[in-house]
Write a protein that holds these residues in place. Structure first.
Motif: not given
Ligand code: FE
Ligand code: CA
Length: 546
Positions: A4, A6, A110, A112
């Protein structure tokens, strides 16, 4: 679960989790992808393999030089990074041990929707650079990528694959850049390139300069950046060239451009030494000694650029010329006009051309590359035949007198070579020839004439010369020789002396070139404007102002 972006990178609990995920990622990577990634990074045969670094020992961000991607092909792209927690130290801040690097490629920013992930090895023998070739992707598609080692995660790069060779691609927008002297200015044009909606960036040479970058021994740093004393010498050794790439690649604007778009790079002289020609250096150094320097320069270039394994050098030799396609819209014949050329005629510089420039034994490309280019044109089915290369192709007279001085380092100094190339283009029947050029630190637009001394002769194509990113400092729109050049060269349709770059939009009906300039580079943050725009219609070569 995936990495991830972030998440805070230093929380101890996440650090442990990331290591665990890393091991699982390694097991899920396909054998083919792992083998490819590794093969590119394999140290020279016979070299003892270095020990593996415990990544917990990497205390500082190793991704200080950003990420890059390059040479988009149908369903395939090359990803690049380098691990250097201390980029201005010769060892980059890492011990001479190999480091495992994880990479991920996704449909979205992102991450995903992961498409592929794997591991690569950053070898100390290659200065902890990483080249990952990712294949079997969708053609003509945007992807996002990033790297991780230990708990350190790189910035996210955006890249894309080329359309299938048989696809009817309707458009392609490229940016062309060249000449980034670090001591001359900030790389502001790259900040704007990063924000432009382009498919690919072509770098046409002088990615770095070999000169000292501080104000020492007659050299001058025109910016307010003071750099470590180890940059006070001209690059000669492998360590010198590697450190110089580290310096240039630490520039935030250049990093942003690499992260935003795939690059297709070719070099000119300064990645090795000013105005060298084949195995002939600028100054009186024996060729065998110069070839050692060339080998160091070529190796550091390969290590630090998003290039595929066929470009990996062997000693002082590196095959940089190569062909890329953008569906049926464009064929790109990327040239290397440095490695194989005959020494400049008449002692180089600007000279009145004599019989030597028309000597058919002299060459700009070498015989093998010339044959490859002309054969490639004969089998081309592309609408646009684009030639990204280094030095000015069209005739460029410096005076209004006859004869006039011209540049011995450009194609004007190799007229027989240029004649063979133009005759090859004619006999191949290619219609939409466009040459992309760097080197001269100004922007030009040329009509390529069958006979440059006869304005009524056929126009065979166009040449777009990208001005420098930084070399030459701020510049002015109309240099003092502007009137002379425009008069002496009626096929010169545009001339501007500012810093910047060019974007070229290739379409099914026409191509459009936008010459983008910035008002200053010696201080940061300049805005960009379009100095002029030109179009050339399919089947009707020649630039007209848009
Ligand atoms: Fe240059
Ligand atoms: Ca140059």
């Amino acid at each position: 679960m995936t990495i991830t972006r972030h998440a805070p990178q230093h929380a101890p609990e996440l650090r442990a989790a990331a290591r665990h995920i890393g091991r699982r990622s390694f097991l899920t990577v396909t054998g083919a992808a792992a083998a490819l990634a590794f093969a590119v990074n394999l140290p020279v045969a016979g070299a003892a393999s270095a020990a593996e670094l415990d990544v917990r020992r990497i205390d500082d961000d190793p991704f200080t030089l950003g990420v890059a991607s390059g040479d988009p092909r149908p369903g395939s792209v090359l990803l690049w990074t380098r691990l250097a927690p201390a980029p201005y130290q010769p060892d980059g801040g890492l011990p001479a041990e190999r480091v495992t690097v994880h990479w991920e490629l996704a449909h979205d920013e992102r991450f995903s929707r992961i498409v592929r992930r794997g591991t690569a090895t950053a070898h100390p023998e290659f200065h902890h650079t990483v080249h990952v070739q990712v294949s079997r992707l969708d053609a003509d598609r945007v992807y996002y990528y990033r790297f991780r080692t230990g708990t350190w995660i790189s910035e996210t790069g955006r890249t894309r694959t080329a359309p299938l060779a048989t696809a009817q691609a309707s458009s392609l927008t490229l940016a062309a850049v060249s000449c980034q002297a670090y001591a001359d200015g900030y790389f502001t044009p790259y900040r704007h390139v990063a924000q432009d909606d382009v498919d690919v960036v072509f770098h046409l040479g002088d990615y770095l300069y070999e000169y000292p970058v501080n104000s020492v021994g007659g050299y001058r740093n025109y910016t307010d950046r003071t750099l470590p004393a180890l940059f006070n010498r001209e690059t000669v050794t492998l360590e010198d060239y590697r450190l110089r790439y580290a310096l240039f690649k630490s520039d935030p604007d250049l990093r942003a451009a690499h992260a935003a778009h795939p690059f297709v790079v070719t070099w000119d002289d300064h990645e090795t030494e000013n105005n060298y020609a084949g195995d002939t250096p600028e100054n009186s150094v024996p060729p065998e000694e110069f070839l050692l320097r060339r080998a160091a320069a070529y190796r550091a270039y390969w290590e630090n650029q998003p290039l595929r394994s066929p470009q990996q050098p062997t000693g002082p030799d590196m095959q940089l010329y190569r062909r890329l396609h953008w569906g049926r819209l464009a064929q790109f014949d990327v040239l290397d006009t440095r490695q194989y050329r005959t020494n400049q005629a008449y002692g180089d510089g600007s000279q009145i051309p004599g019989p030597e420039v028309d000597d058919p034994a002299r060459t700009m490309t070498g015989a093998t590359q010339e044959r490859w280019l002309l054969d490639g044109w004969r089998s081309s089915t592309a609408l646009w035949n684009v030639v990204p290369q280094q030095v000015t192709f069209s005739q460029r007279k410096f005076d209004l007198t006859t004869p006039s001085r011209v540049s011995m380092d450009a194609w004007d100094g190799y007229r027989a070579s240029r004649r063979r190339v133009l005759d090859g283009a004619k006999s191949a029947g290619i219609e939409n020839l466009m040459v992309l050029t760097g080197d001269v630190h100004v922007g030009y637009g040329f009509d390529i004439k069958d006979d440059f001394d006869d304005p009524d002769s056929a126009t065979l194509g166009t040449e777009i010369v990208a001005t420098s990113v930084a070399s030459g400092r701020d510049g002015i729109d109309k240099p003092a020789n502007w009137d002379t050049y425009m008069k002496a060269n009626p096929h010169m349709k545009f001339y501007n002396g500012r810093r910047g770059y060019v974007t070229v939009a290739l379409g099914e009906q026409r191509a459009r070139a936008d010459f983008k300039t910035v008002p200053y580079v010696t201080t940061p943050g300049a805005p960009v404007t379009t100095a002029a725009s030109f179009v050339t219609e399919v089947g009707e070569p020649g630039l007209t102002q848009a």
